[in-house]
Design a protein around this motif. Sequence first.
Motif, mmCIF file in Angstrom:
data_model
loop_
_atom_site.group_PDB
_atom_site.id
_atom_site.type_symbol
_atom_site.label_atom_id
_atom_site.label_comp_id
_atom_site.label_asym_id
_atom_site.label_seq_id
_atom_site.Cartn_x
_atom_site.Cartn_y
_atom_site.Cartn_z
ATOM 1 N N GLU A 76 57.625 -5.460 21.916
ATOM 2 C CA GLU A 76 58.411 -5.430 20.671
ATOM 3 C C GLU A 76 57.584 -5.818 19.501
ATOM 4 O O GLU A 76 56.952 -6.759 19.725
ATOM 5 C CB GLU A 76 59.640 -5.830 20.853
ATOM 6 N N GLY A 77 57.851 -5.380 18.268
ATOM 7 C CA GLY A 77 57.204 -6.013 17.115
ATOM 8 C C GLY A 77 55.933 -5.263 16.959
ATOM 9 O O GLY A 77 55.422 -4.466 17.412
ATOM 10 N N ASP A 78 55.537 -5.711 15.629
ATOM 11 C CA ASP A 78 53.981 -5.025 15.200
ATOM 12 C C ASP A 78 53.011 -5.633 15.864
ATOM 13 O O ASP A 78 51.853 -5.297 15.932
ATOM 14 C CB ASP A 78 54.100 -5.253 13.866
ATOM 15 N N LYS A 79 53.045 -6.986 16.674
ATOM 16 C CA LYS A 79 52.067 -7.710 17.247
ATOM 17 C C LYS A 79 52.271 -8.092 18.594
ATOM 18 O O LYS A 79 53.507 -8.289 18.947
ATOM 19 C CB LYS A 79 51.685 -8.901 16.294
ATOM 20 N N ILE A 80 51.158 -7.975 19.220
ATOM 21 C CA ILE A 80 51.571 -8.497 20.851
ATOM 22 C C ILE A 80 50.538 -9.852 21.168
ATOM 23 O O ILE A 80 49.581 -9.736 20.951
ATOM 24 C CB ILE A 80 50.900 -7.293 21.715
ATOM 25 N N GLN A 81 51.421 -10.889 21.478
ATOM 26 C CA GLN A 81 50.627 -11.959 21.783
ATOM 27 C C GLN A 81 50.168 -12.018 23.082
ATOM 28 O O GLN A 81 50.671 -11.803 24.037
ATOM 29 C CB GLN A 81 51.541 -13.345 21.506
ATOM 30 N N ILE A 82 48.946 -12.182 23.242
ATOM 31 C CA ILE A 82 48.175 -12.374 24.738
ATOM 32 C C ILE A 82 47.397 -13.371 24.813
ATOM 33 O O ILE A 82 46.478 -13.973 23.792
ATOM 34 C CB ILE A 82 47.073 -11.103 24.693
ATOM 35 N N VAL A 83 47.620 -14.030 25.896
ATOM 36 C CA VAL A 83 47.075 -15.342 26.252
ATOM 37 C C VAL A 83 46.137 -15.132 27.183
ATOM 38 O O VAL A 83 46.341 -14.732 28.409
ATOM 39 C CB VAL A 83 48.008 -16.473 26.678
ATOM 40 N N VAL A 84 44.887 -15.671 27.259
ATOM 41 C CA VAL A 84 43.789 -15.266 28.114
ATOM 42 C C VAL A 84 43.090 -16.611 28.516
ATOM 43 O O VAL A 84 42.867 -17.689 27.610
ATOM 44 C CB VAL A 84 42.866 -14.389 27.597
ATOM 45 N N ASN A 85 42.579 -16.782 29.796
ATOM 46 C CA ASN A 85 41.449 -17.846 29.981
ATOM 47 C C ASN A 85 40.334 -17.169 29.774
ATOM 48 O O ASN A 85 40.016 -16.110 30.197
ATOM 49 C CB ASN A 85 41.881 -18.190 31.599
ATOM 50 N N ILE A 115 67.698 -0.834 28.657
ATOM 51 C CA ILE A 115 68.562 -0.536 27.852
ATOM 52 C C ILE A 115 68.325 -1.387 26.441
ATOM 53 O O ILE A 115 68.350 -0.832 25.119
ATOM 54 C CB ILE A 115 70.071 -0.967 28.167
ATOM 55 N N GLN A 116 67.940 -2.354 26.753
ATOM 56 C CA GLN A 116 67.201 -3.453 25.534
ATOM 57 C C GLN A 116 66.080 -2.441 24.608
ATOM 58 O O GLN A 116 66.391 -2.374 23.440
ATOM 59 C CB GLN A 116 66.943 -4.614 26.010
ATOM 60 N N LEU A 117 65.424 -1.965 25.463
ATOM 61 C CA LEU A 117 64.280 -1.467 24.750
ATOM 62 C C LEU A 117 64.669 -0.200 23.888
ATOM 63 O O LEU A 117 63.992 0.149 22.822
ATOM 64 C CB LEU A 117 62.901 -1.066 25.942
ATOM 65 N N VAL A 118 65.378 0.674 24.670
ATOM 66 C CA VAL A 118 65.818 1.944 23.943
ATOM 67 C C VAL A 118 66.624 1.651 22.897
ATOM 68 O O VAL A 118 66.525 2.510 21.855
ATOM 69 C CB VAL A 118 66.536 2.831 25.116
ATOM 70 N N THR A 119 67.488 0.610 22.627
ATOM 71 C CA THR A 119 68.235 0.450 21.523
ATOM 72 C C THR A 119 67.626 -0.668 20.515
ATOM 73 O O THR A 119 68.034 -0.713 19.595
ATOM 74 C CB THR A 119 69.789 -0.130 21.942
ATOM 75 N N SER A 120 66.527 -0.975 20.726
ATOM 76 C CA SER A 120 65.770 -2.057 19.766
ATOM 77 C C SER A 120 64.880 -1.065 18.914
ATOM 78 O O SER A 120 64.132 -0.418 19.224
ATOM 79 C CB SER A 120 64.752 -3.019 20.805
ATOM 80 N N SER A 121 65.026 -1.382 17.550
ATOM 81 C CA SER A 121 64.237 -0.951 16.535
ATOM 82 C C SER A 121 62.652 -1.624 16.595
ATOM 83 O O SER A 121 62.013 -0.797 15.884
ATOM 84 C CB SER A 121 65.001 -1.406 15.218
ATOM 85 N N GLU A 122 62.513 -2.629 17.229
ATOM 86 C CA GLU A 122 61.159 -3.239 17.485
ATOM 87 C C GLU A 122 60.260 -2.469 18.609
ATOM 88 O O GLU A 122 59.236 -2.938 18.798
ATOM 89 C CB GLU A 122 61.538 -4.800 17.619
#
Length: 469
Positions: free
Chosen positions: A184-193, A342-349
């Motif tokens: 959700e949102g405009d940016k996806i936070q990704i943590v890598v080794n 349900i959360q994803l379908v109803t979320s504007s993000e």
Amino acid sequence: MAIITPILVIFLVVVIFNIIIFVHELGHFLAARWRGLEVERFQIWFGKPIWKKTYNGVQYGLGWIPFGGFVALPQMVTMEAIEGDNMIDKPLPPAKPLDKIIVAFAGPLFSFLLAFATAFIVWGVGKPDTRLTQTTIGYVEKDSAAEKAGLKPGDEIVSIGSNKIDSWAGNMDTGVVESIATSEGDKIQIVVNRPGVAEPVTLNSGYKIEDTSWYKRAAMRKIGISYKEQVIVGRVLENSPAAEAGLQEDDLILTFKGQPALSRMQLIKAAEAGEPTPITVKRGSEELSMTLVPRKPMAPNDDKTAFGVGFKFDESLVSDQIVHPGPWRQIVDSALVMKKTIQLVTSSESSIGVDQLAGPVGIGKGYFDMLTSSSNGWKLALGFTVLFNINLAILNMLPFPVLDGGHITLSLLEIIAGRPVKARVLEVIQTGFVFLIFGLFLYITSKDVGAFVPGGKKEPQEMKFEPSQ
């Protein structure tokens, strides 16, 4: 025999659907009998019955619209527009609110009990662990969101957003593909080794959603990465650059332009770019060097270049374990999947919409694919049945008219107000919601059907090469 097997599987899928619907409606039926309510009809599927039989004062039937089912209870809310005219003309005493609550709740309860019983079977027989266990990036597409964010081949993905990652695909909460798609949102936070870096690296990536035809589901979010794999040669097309270079089936590609071969996408993209590509392959105990020189295939694909080589899937990346999750763990996991959906379908993000849901056609195809996938396909189908029944129970408990949760909500309001909502007003509201639900059902079904229809981009066809001069 090749035709008989799909027909038998389709028949089995229809039987599974009917059992699930029957058990849910049986809950309403038995509860109504227990509480002394009048039962007119018990019907699987909607519409005018194509088969019916009256026994002990109840008409049992099978409708012509293959969707849902109902138990006609005139002392609750009548639904003549959907269930047909009432068959009983005599006046009936109004049902008590508590009785209506019990009858409405019994359907989801029986769906839950069917899920729990199935979960016990899954616990005993087990189900395949279908996760793609790799978590290391093998390829980052040029100019993609991933490259712009700073992701590199060799990075091991630790987490995406709040999801701890343990696989590339196969789990909604721990898979790379699913975590990106459901972000959700405009940016996806990704943590890598990252190799050579002591501390985990945190990056923020954008995403891309590919265009699809109007009658298909919207594509999921992607960032332009592929998993690390052994690049194993599969089919080599006759007269192709791969054949002329000397590639053979089962060759293991070790290097690509002097760099380790970590993903088939390295070769695919080089072919699309028309780049001569030196590679090293392992064949048996010897290593061979060769150069793939791209060349245009014959029509209809004469606008692209290709090496004319297919690839085999790296089987070592898939877990071959049979897992035995406990019944309650299966129930909780299924409920959490439904909650997140349900959360994803109803979320504007979120980029997940109603068109990503599956109707009977999509669910039926899922069952068909599982039952025909492998020797353990029936175990996959059992596991999915747990999820399906929990989803059915939760959806029916939502407090909307027509649904069981709506009946419960209205009965609670009746207890508080001391009087029921006028029957005629309630029937109009419920009929309106029925048509709304049918409209949603038809929309989702159109997307299910659209998945079978080729369109949008030109469908890939068999490449053919002329012998080089």
